[in-house]
Design a protein around this motif. Structure first.
Motif: not given
Length: 108
Positions: A33-38, A88-105
Motif C-alpha cells: 500500500g506504499f510507493g515511491k514518488i518523484s 525567499w518566502g515563495i511556496s509552491y503547493t500541489e495536491r496529488f493522489y498516487p495510484t502506483y509506485s513511481g508516480y510523478t508529481v
C-alpha cells in the motif's frame, strides 16, 4: 592460494556493500500500500525545503528537465499535499493522489 580466496571474498563483500549503500539494491522493501514518488518542476528551477503532508522530508533542487527528487513510503490511493518553500518566502503547493509506485508529481 588461501590469500587469493580471501581477496576475492573481500572484493565481493566490498562490492555488495557499495551497491546496497548506493541504492542499486533495494535493501528494504516498501510495505504493502506504499510507493515511491518523484517530484518535478514544470517551468522554472526551484530549490527549497520539501514537505509532504506537513512533514519535512528534506531539501530538493527541482528543474523542468528532470525529476531530481525521489521519496519513498507514500501511501497509495490517498490524497497528499507536497509543498516546496524557498529561502525567499515563495511556496509552491500541489495536491496529488498516487495510484502506483513511481508516480510523478509536477509542481506548477
Amino acid at each position: 592460494m588461501k590469500m587469493k580466496v580471501v581477496l576475492v571474498l573481500m572484493t565481493v563483500l566490498i562490492f555488495t556493500i557499495m551497491m546496497v549503500t548506493s541504492g542499486c539494491i533495494d535493501d528494504e522493501p516498501l510495505p504493502p500500500g506504499f510507493g515511491k514518488i518523484s517530484i518535478c518542476s514544470s517551468s522554472s528551477s526551484i530549490y527549497g525545503r520539501v514537505y509532504i503532508d506537513g512533514n519535512r522530508i528534506g531539501n530538493a533542487y527541482l528543474n523542468p528537465n528532470g525529476c531530481l527528487f525521489n521519496f519513498a513510503n507514500v501511501k497509495l490511493y490517498e490524497e497528499h499535499i507536497v509543498r516546496v518553500e524557498t529561502d525567499w518566502g515563495i511556496s509552491y503547493t500541489e495536491r496529488f493522489y498516487p495510484t502506483y509506485s513511481g508516480y510523478t508529481v509536477t509542481i506548477y
